[in-house]
Design a protein around this motif. Structure first.
Motif, short mmCIF file in Angstrom:
data_model
loop_
_atom_site.label_atom_id
_atom_site.label_comp_id
_atom_site.label_asym_id
_atom_site.label_seq_id
_atom_site.Cartn_x
_atom_site.Cartn_y
_atom_site.Cartn_z
N VAL A 1 0.84 -1.20 0.00
CA VAL A 1 0.00 0.00 0.00
C VAL A 1 0.87 1.25 0.00
O VAL A 1 0.56 2.23 -0.67
N VAL B 1 1.56 2.52 -3.47
CA VAL B 1 0.52 3.15 -4.30
C VAL B 1 -0.16 4.33 -3.62
O VAL B 1 -0.96 5.04 -4.22
N PHE B 2 0.18 4.54 -2.34
CA PHE B 2 -0.50 5.57 -1.54
C PHE B 2 0.39 6.80 -1.34
O PHE B 2 1.53 6.67 -0.90
N HIS C 1 -4.04 9.98 -1.37
CA HIS C 1 -4.52 9.54 -2.68
C HIS C 1 -3.83 8.26 -3.12
O HIS C 1 -2.68 8.01 -2.77
N ILE C 2 -4.56 7.48 -3.90
CA ILE C 2 -3.95 6.32 -4.55
C ILE C 2 -3.56 6.76 -5.95
O ILE C 2 -4.37 7.37 -6.67
N ASN D 1 -1.53 5.75 -9.77
CA ASN D 1 -1.11 4.63 -10.61
C ASN D 1 0.35 4.78 -11.02
O ASN D 1 1.04 5.69 -10.56
N VAL E 1 -6.85 5.64 4.62
CA VAL E 1 -6.22 4.34 4.80
C VAL E 1 -6.17 4.01 6.29
O VAL E 1 -5.71 4.81 7.09
N ILE F 1 -8.29 0.25 2.64
CA ILE F 1 -8.33 1.50 1.88
C ILE F 1 -9.79 1.87 1.64
O ILE F 1 -10.51 1.15 0.96
N CYS G 1 -12.24 3.91 -0.26
CA CYS G 1 -12.27 4.70 -1.49
C CYS G 1 -13.58 5.48 -1.55
O CYS G 1 -14.59 5.07 -1.00
N VAL H 1 -8.20 0.84 -7.98
CA VAL H 1 -7.31 0.80 -6.82
C VAL H 1 -6.92 -0.65 -6.52
O VAL H 1 -5.75 -0.96 -6.28
N GLU I 1 -4.25 -1.81 -8.83
CA GLU I 1 -2.93 -1.28 -8.47
C GLU I 1 -2.30 -2.11 -7.35
O GLU I 1 -1.11 -2.44 -7.39
N VAL I 2 -3.10 -2.44 -6.36
CA VAL I 2 -2.61 -3.22 -5.22
C VAL I 2 -2.14 -4.59 -5.71
O VAL I 2 -1.12 -5.12 -5.27
#
Ligand code: GDP
Ligand code: ZN
Length: 460
Positions: A33, A36-37, A57-58, A60, A71, A88, A90, A100, A103-104
């Protein structure tokens, strides 16, 4: 148990509102996390203290913002799975939620199987099997009371009770095994006799717990309530009045309710499942006969029967036959159509009802329905269903294990009665211990565990 992979899934129901939660659990959850965070704080999640919330924010791989998120950081072991867990939250609706998650996964998490978070909680010893089942019951709870029963179980009421029984057994087993290993220990008196009373007392307690299985099931699944009576007495009208909607088709042609209609009814948190049956009547009409068979079946399956009688016309022989068939059932007699000129009064009906309650209503004018609801609630009180007081057995799997434990203890009692040697007793005591253990899921086979968790929905 330590898993070397990290799992992730959307843990909120699909399509509900704009907010969704992605749950990530495992060794690399925090690191994944972190990648991407982009939080407002300078610190990474790894550097942050456990059980904290982080805004940010997440993004890419091109650094583009996918969603604004909160989070929740929860470091092992004080988490649901006993692993590092990051959730997370959202805000952007289903599309960014999926993005999201992707991405994880791109950063190394694996998409979780159905029930896999709960399974990890179980296998890591965070919860036992009875609690796993409680989680399923909570997800599916019909009413507040069903929910509170499930919550009790999740809090470990049943599990604690079973542990106490197992402790008692272990002590007995230990003492018996001493006497097997050192037979000279007390030669004059067969040792088993010392334990007869203890074993009997324990077995009685198990039987008491078993007696909660029926009520536990009723609370979990709803009290099956069959509405029965001759065609045209107002069964469908009553069902509709209780439900305050037009679920069953109401007509004045006798025998129109051909199928059994089922509906949930919540009376002050108590769950009822109402079954409207086709009129019970000896008949030559084949279609109607199927319906009649069904209604006899539903009487048999019912926990509670509402026997409906039309007060505006005389009782006929068939009705009396039905009343006779109800002898082993808990029945509420419902005298309907009291808005019309009455032919059957309370006094007349009392001659046939053997002291079971009679409630007068008009399904059409909606009179007397509150009194009827109270009488239905009274059924629960009479069953001795106490919510939240004691441990209850709430499903078939638990029930079967308990029955087997009781059978083993019955055998022990028999063995002692006929004066068999102690080692025979020890085997059955061990069996009883094992069966009790199965209730909370000790030493369960992998297949059973797999089957059970597959019944969960994704993300739980
Ligand atoms: P079922 O065959 O037992 O399901 O009976 P229904 O609910 O279909 O009702 C049969 C007929 O009786 C319908 O015409 C209803 O409107 C009528 N009915 C039902 N309840 C009452 C009532 O309380 N009073 C009066 N006057 N008519 C009723
Ligand atoms: Zn009907």
């Amino acid at each position: 148990m330590i898993y070397n992979d990290t799992i992730a899934a959307i843990s909120t129901a699909p399509g509900v509102g704009g907010i969704g939660i992605i749950r990530v659990s495992g060794m690399d959850a925090i690191q994944i996390v972190d990648e991407v965070f982009k939080g407002v704080s300078k610190k990474t999640l790894q550097e942050s203290p456990s059980h904290t919330i982080h805004y940010g924010h997440i993004v890419n791989k091109e650094g583009k913002v996918i969603d604004e998120v909160l989070v929740m950081l929860m470091k092992a072991p004080k988490t649901f799975t006993r692993e590092d867990v990051v959730e997370i939250n959202c805000h952007g609706g289903p599309v960014p939620l999926e993005a999201v998650l992707m991405e994880v996964i791109r950063k190394g998490a694996r998409l979780a199987d159905s029930g896999e978070f709960t399974k990890r909680a179980f296998l890591n010893g965070r919860i036992d099997l009875a609690q796993v089942e409680a989680i399923m019951d909570i997800i599916e709870a019909k009413t507040e009371v069903s929910l509170s029963q499930a919550v009790n179980q999740l809090e470990g009421k049943l599990s604690k009770q079973i542990k106490e029984y197992q402790d008692t057994l272990i002590q007995i087993i230990a003492r018996i095994e001493v006497s097997i290993d050192y037979p000279e220990y007390d030669e004059d008196e067969p040792l088993a006799n010392d334990f007869v009373d203890e074993i009997k007392a324990l077995n009685d307690q198990l039987k008491k717990l078993l007696a909660t299985a029926d009520t536990g099931k009723m609370i979990r699944e709803g009290i099956k309530t069959a509405i029965v009576g001759q065609p045209n007495v107002g069964k469908s009208s009553l069902l509709n009045a209780l439900l305050e909607e037009n679920k069953a088709i109401v007509t004045d042609i006798p025998g129109t309710t051909r199928d059994v209609v089922e509906a949930y009814l919540n009376i002050d948190g108590m769950p009822f499942v109402l079954l409207d049956t086709a009129g019970i009547r000896e008949t030559e009409d084949i279609v109607e006969k199927i319906g009649v068979e069904r209604s006899k079946e539903s009487i048999e399956k019912a926990d509670l029967v509402l026997m409906l009688i039309d007060s505006s016309r005389a009782l006929d022989e068939e009705e009396l036959n039905i009343i006779n068939e109800l002898t082993n059932k808990t029945v509420i007699f419902v005298l309907n159509k009291i808005d019309l000129h009455s032919v059957i009064t309370q006094e007349i009906l009392e001659q046939y009802t053997k002291g079971q309650p009679i409630i007068q209503i008009s399904a059409m004018k909606q009179n007397g329905l509150d009194t009827l609801r109270q009488a239905m609630k009274q059924f629960i009180v009479k069953q001795g269903i106490s919510i939240g007081q004691e441990a209850t057995i709430s499903n078939q799997r638990q029930k079967q294990s308990l029955v087997k434990a009781i059978e083993s203890l019955d055998k022990v009692e028999d063995t002692i009665d006929i004066g068999m040697p102690e080692d025979c007793i020890a085997i059955d005591l061990h069996d009883a211990y094992g069966h009790l253990g199965n209730i909370v899921g000790e030493a369960l086979k992998d297949e059973i565990i797999g089957e059970l968790f597959s019944r969960f929905c994704l993300g739980k």
